[in-house]
Motif scaffolding. Structure first.
Motif, PDB file in Angstrom:
ATOM      1  N   ASP A   1      39.916  41.940  34.289  1.00  0.00           N
ATOM      2  CA  ASP A   1      40.449  43.282  34.504  1.00  0.00           C
ATOM      3  C   ASP A   1      39.559  44.053  35.478  1.00  0.00           C
ATOM      4  O   ASP A   1      40.039  44.789  36.329  1.00  0.00           O
ATOM      5  N   ASN A   2      38.243  43.900  35.368  1.00  0.00           N
ATOM      6  CA  ASN A   2      37.323  44.553  36.296  1.00  0.00           C
ATOM      7  C   ASN A   2      37.524  44.047  37.721  1.00  0.00           C
ATOM      8  O   ASN A   2      37.496  44.822  38.667  1.00  0.00           O
TER       9      ASN A   2
ATOM     10  N   SER B   1      36.067  39.531  32.226  1.00  0.00           N
ATOM     11  CA  SER B   1      35.923  40.536  33.280  1.00  0.00           C
ATOM     12  C   SER B   1      37.047  40.488  34.314  1.00  0.00           C
ATOM     13  O   SER B   1      36.935  41.094  35.368  1.00  0.00           O
TER      14      SER B   1
ATOM     15  N   SER C   1      41.000  45.490  39.133  1.00  0.00           N
ATOM     16  CA  SER C   1      41.313  46.920  39.156  1.00  0.00           C
ATOM     17  C   SER C   1      40.614  47.694  40.259  1.00  0.00           C
ATOM     18  O   SER C   1      40.964  48.827  40.527  1.00  0.00           O
TER      19      SER C   1
ATOM     20  N   GLN D   1      33.027  51.074  39.024  1.00  0.00           N
ATOM     21  CA  GLN D   1      33.947  49.994  38.691  1.00  0.00           C
ATOM     22  C   GLN D   1      35.020  50.487  37.738  1.00  0.00           C
ATOM     23  O   GLN D   1      34.726  51.125  36.733  1.00  0.00           O
ATOM     24  N   LEU D   2      36.269  50.210  38.043  1.00  0.00           N
ATOM     25  CA  LEU D   2      37.384  50.550  37.166  1.00  0.00           C
ATOM     26  C   LEU D   2      37.708  49.340  36.298  1.00  0.00           C
ATOM     27  O   LEU D   2      37.292  48.228  36.580  1.00  0.00           O
ATOM     28  N   GLY D   3      38.450  49.544  35.244  1.00  0.00           N
ATOM     29  CA  GLY D   3      38.828  48.455  34.357  1.00  0.00           C
ATOM     30  C   GLY D   3      37.896  48.364  33.162  1.00  0.00           C
ATOM     31  O   GLY D   3      37.046  49.212  32.947  1.00  0.00           O
ATOM     32  N   LYS D   4      38.076  47.311  32.359  1.00  0.00           N
ATOM     33  CA  LYS D   4      37.252  47.142  31.165  1.00  0.00           C
ATOM     34  C   LYS D   4      37.046  45.658  30.890  1.00  0.00           C
ATOM     35  O   LYS D   4      37.765  44.810  31.404  1.00  0.00           O
ATOM     36  N   PHE D   5      36.056  45.387  30.078  1.00  0.00           N
ATOM     37  CA  PHE D   5      35.753  44.021  29.689  1.00  0.00           C
ATOM     38  C   PHE D   5      36.527  43.714  28.415  1.00  0.00           C
ATOM     39  O   PHE D   5      36.427  44.430  27.426  1.00  0.00           O
ATOM     40  N   GLY D   6      37.343  42.683  28.418  1.00  0.00           N
ATOM     41  CA  GLY D   6      38.163  42.340  27.258  1.00  0.00           C
ATOM     42  C   GLY D   6      37.649  41.113  26.534  1.00  0.00           C
ATOM     43  O   GLY D   6      36.972  40.259  27.106  1.00  0.00           O
TER      44      GLY D   6
END
Length: 95
Positions: free
Chosen positions: A34-35, A32, A38, A22-27
């Motif tokens: 962004d996850n 989630s 991405s 999985q690309l992206g990050k949890f903000g």
């Protein structure tokens, strides 16, 4: 690239499968989202039989060959690439 020898201990590396990372990050504010937006990266996973080191290799999509349209030569009638400056068969200059 040598994928069957461990770079740490020299042991045998075995292919254990293919996964999507999985690309992206949890903000904090975005959670989630962004996850979800991405996407994922498909990787081949190799594991050393001796030291259990894991190595990940990105799976590259197959390269698609770009094909140039073929047209007949006005002089000899043989097919050639549309962007040729002169016919590769008879050598006459093309328009």
């Amino acid at each position: 690239m040598e994928r069957n020898v461990c770079i740490r201990c020299g042991g045998e590396m075995v292919h254990i499968g293919q996964e999507k990372l999985q690309l992206g990050k949890f903000g904090w504010l975005t959670g989630s989202w962004d996850n979800l937006l991405s996407g994922a990266l498909t990787v081949d996973i190799y594991c050393c039989r001796n030291c259990k080191k894991l190595e990940f290799y990105a799976v590259e999509p197959p390269e698609e060959e770009a094909t140039i349209a073929q047209v007949p030569c006005p002089h000899c009638g043989e097919l050639h690439d549309m962007d040729d400056a002169k016919c590769p068969h008879c050598g006459k200059r093309l328009y």
